[in-house]
Scaffold this motif. Sequence first.
Motif, PDB file in Angstrom:
ATOM      1  N   TYR A   1      -7.225  -0.284  -7.763  1.00 36.65           N
ATOM      2  CA  TYR A   1      -6.777  -0.315  -6.366  1.00 36.65           C
ATOM      3  C   TYR A   1      -5.953  -1.569  -6.079  1.00 36.65           C
ATOM      4  CZ  TYR A   1      -9.904   3.542  -5.181  1.00 36.65           C
ATOM      5  OH  TYR A   1     -10.525   4.749  -5.109  1.00 36.65           O
ATOM      6  N   TYR A   2      -6.386  -2.720  -6.609  1.00 33.99           N
ATOM      7  CA  TYR A   2      -5.651  -3.958  -6.390  1.00 33.99           C
ATOM      8  C   TYR A   2      -4.252  -3.864  -6.979  1.00 33.99           C
ATOM      9  CZ  TYR A   2     -10.121  -6.088  -5.104  1.00 33.99           C
ATOM     10  OH  TYR A   2     -11.310  -6.382  -4.528  1.00 33.99           O
ATOM     11  N   ARG A   3      -4.149  -3.274  -8.177  1.00 33.44           N
ATOM     12  CA  ARG A   3      -2.833  -3.122  -8.802  1.00 33.44           C
ATOM     13  C   ARG A   3      -1.937  -2.237  -7.944  1.00 33.44           C
ATOM     14  NH1 ARG A   3      -4.616  -1.236 -13.840  1.00 33.44           N
ATOM     15  NH2 ARG A   3      -5.908  -2.937 -14.500  1.00 33.44           N
ATOM     16  N   GLN A   4      -2.512  -1.156  -7.399  1.00 30.38           N
ATOM     17  CA  GLN A   4      -1.722  -0.278  -6.541  1.00 30.38           C
ATOM     18  C   GLN A   4      -1.279  -1.002  -5.277  1.00 30.38           C
ATOM     19  OE1 GLN A   4      -4.188   3.166  -5.934  1.00 30.38           O
ATOM     20  NE2 GLN A   4      -3.670   4.065  -7.906  1.00 30.38           N
ATOM     21  N   LEU A   5      -2.171  -1.813  -4.704  1.00 28.49           N
ATOM     22  CA  LEU A   5      -1.807  -2.561  -3.506  1.00 28.49           C
ATOM     23  C   LEU A   5      -0.710  -3.575  -3.800  1.00 28.49           C
ATOM     24  CD1 LEU A   5      -5.253  -3.165  -1.797  1.00 28.49           C
ATOM     25  CD2 LEU A   5      -3.359  -1.773  -0.947  1.00 28.49           C
ATOM     26  N   VAL A   6      -0.763  -4.207  -4.966  1.00 28.92           N
ATOM     27  CA  VAL A   6       0.291  -5.148  -5.344  1.00 28.92           C
ATOM     28  C   VAL A   6       1.621  -4.406  -5.462  1.00 28.92           C
ATOM     29  CG1 VAL A   6       1.127  -6.586  -7.243  1.00 28.92           C
ATOM     30  CG2 VAL A   6      -1.218  -6.825  -6.444  1.00 28.92           C
ATOM     31  N   GLY A   7       1.598  -3.236  -6.064  1.00 30.78           N
ATOM     32  CA  GLY A   7       2.816  -2.439  -6.180  1.00 30.78           C
ATOM     33  C   GLY A   7       3.360  -2.030  -4.824  1.00 30.78           C
ATOM     34  N   ILE A   8       2.463  -1.634  -3.924  1.00 32.13           N
ATOM     35  CA  ILE A   8       2.890  -1.249  -2.576  1.00 32.13           C
ATOM     36  C   ILE A   8       3.466  -2.464  -1.851  1.00 32.13           C
ATOM     37  CG2 ILE A   8       2.057  -0.493  -0.309  1.00 32.13           C
ATOM     38  CD1 ILE A   8       0.124   1.364  -1.831  1.00 32.13           C
ATOM     39  N   GLY A   9       2.807  -3.627  -2.029  1.00 30.60           N
ATOM     40  CA  GLY A   9       3.322  -4.845  -1.400  1.00 30.60           C
ATOM     41  C   GLY A   9       4.720  -5.179  -1.882  1.00 30.60           C
ATOM     42  N   SER A  10       4.954  -4.968  -3.166  1.00 30.95           N
ATOM     43  CA  SER A  10       6.286  -5.204  -3.717  1.00 30.95           C
ATOM     44  C   SER A  10       7.298  -4.250  -3.089  1.00 30.95           C
ATOM     45  CB  SER A  10       6.251  -5.019  -5.231  1.00 30.95           C
ATOM     46  OG  SER A  10       7.534  -5.142  -5.765  1.00 30.95           O
ATOM     47  N   ASN A  11       6.899  -2.992  -2.948  1.00 25.23           N
ATOM     48  CA  ASN A  11       7.790  -2.006  -2.322  1.00 25.23           C
ATOM     49  C   ASN A  11       8.080  -2.370  -0.869  1.00 25.23           C
ATOM     50  OD1 ASN A  11       7.885  -0.544  -4.663  1.00 25.23           O
ATOM     51  ND2 ASN A  11       6.346   0.948  -4.037  1.00 25.23           N
TER      52      ASN A  11
ATOM     53  N   ASP B   1       6.672   7.067   3.488  1.00 27.29           N
ATOM     54  CA  ASP B   1       5.861   7.271   2.295  1.00 27.29           C
ATOM     55  C   ASP B   1       4.891   6.108   2.082  1.00 27.29           C
ATOM     56  OD1 ASP B   1       7.234   9.630   1.889  1.00 27.29           O
ATOM     57  OD2 ASP B   1       8.565   8.793   0.349  1.00 27.29           O
ATOM     58  N   VAL B   2       5.382   4.902   2.257  1.00 34.00           N
ATOM     59  CA  VAL B   2       4.528   3.726   2.088  1.00 34.00           C
ATOM     60  C   VAL B   2       3.423   3.728   3.143  1.00 34.00           C
ATOM     61  CG1 VAL B   2       4.465   1.204   2.269  1.00 34.00           C
ATOM     62  CG2 VAL B   2       6.259   2.314   0.944  1.00 34.00           C
ATOM     63  N   LYS B   3       3.777   4.089   4.351  1.00 31.53           N
ATOM     64  CA  LYS B   3       2.781   4.142   5.428  1.00 31.53           C
ATOM     65  C   LYS B   3       1.676   5.139   5.099  1.00 31.53           C
ATOM     66  CE  LYS B   3       2.206   5.244  10.299  1.00 31.53           C
ATOM     67  NZ  LYS B   3       2.854   5.748  11.508  1.00 31.53           N
ATOM     68  N   SER B   4       2.041   6.300   4.584  1.00 32.04           N
ATOM     69  CA  SER B   4       1.032   7.298   4.248  1.00 32.04           C
ATOM     70  C   SER B   4       0.144   6.826   3.097  1.00 32.04           C
ATOM     71  CB  SER B   4       1.670   8.647   3.920  1.00 32.04           C
ATOM     72  OG  SER B   4       2.443   8.548   2.749  1.00 32.04           O
ATOM     73  N   LEU B   5       0.717   6.125   2.119  1.00 34.30           N
ATOM     74  CA  LEU B   5      -0.086   5.575   1.026  1.00 34.30           C
ATOM     75  C   LEU B   5      -1.082   4.535   1.529  1.00 34.30           C
ATOM     76  CD1 LEU B   5       2.517   5.116  -1.852  1.00 34.30           C
ATOM     77  CD2 LEU B   5       0.526   6.599  -1.858  1.00 34.30           C
ATOM     78  N   LEU B   6      -0.634   3.679   2.419  1.00 30.00           N
ATOM     79  CA  LEU B   6      -1.529   2.661   2.965  1.00 30.00           C
ATOM     80  C   LEU B   6      -2.659   3.293   3.773  1.00 30.00           C
ATOM     81  CD1 LEU B   6       1.038  -0.081   4.030  1.00 30.00           C
ATOM     82  CD2 LEU B   6      -0.640  -0.212   2.186  1.00 30.00           C
ATOM     83  N   ILE B   7      -2.362   4.341   4.483  1.00 33.99           N
ATOM     84  CA  ILE B   7      -3.404   5.046   5.254  1.00 33.99           C
ATOM     85  C   ILE B   7      -4.427   5.658   4.311  1.00 33.99           C
ATOM     86  CG2 ILE B   7      -3.823   7.057   6.735  1.00 33.99           C
ATOM     87  CD1 ILE B   7      -1.154   6.349   8.147  1.00 33.99           C
ATOM     88  N   LYS B   8      -3.975   6.256   3.206  1.00 32.69           N
ATOM     89  CA  LYS B   8      -4.900   6.844   2.236  1.00 32.69           C
ATOM     90  C   LYS B   8      -5.798   5.778   1.604  1.00 32.69           C
ATOM     91  CE  LYS B   8      -2.027  10.778   0.915  1.00 32.69           C
ATOM     92  NZ  LYS B   8      -1.238  11.381  -0.153  1.00 32.69           N
TER      93      LYS B   8
END
Length: 110
Positions: free
Chosen positions: A64-74, A96-103
């Motif tokens: 999850y942390y790795r995914q959050l880092v990737g989203i933060g980069s995006n 798309d980023v907003k929906s990922l963060l909500i999930k």
Amino acid sequence: MARPRKLQEDLRIYQVNIRLTETEKLKADEQAEMAGLSVANWLRTAAFSKKTLQVKVSPMHRTYYRQLVGIGSNVNQLARKINQNQYPKIYQQLLDVKSLLIKINEIFQE
């Protein structure tokens, strides 16, 4: 080749027995598992160390942390494009980023 013998002062020859309640035993087991140690080593470290024990992160949380880092980069890349007045091109990416963060937030709320 045999393993070298330990020095006399490094040998653990004394045993201390303690009694725990069911709750204390469960807590000790949980803390030791989170620290990645046996219960005996966790108790020894907790008793004689001045520093706090480091909790190891589970592989699921690490993912999850790795995914959050990737989203933060995006998000940083999108913010840069917005600041360069390229907003209409990236509107869908923002959604798309907003929906990922909500999930991800829903997963952590469970």
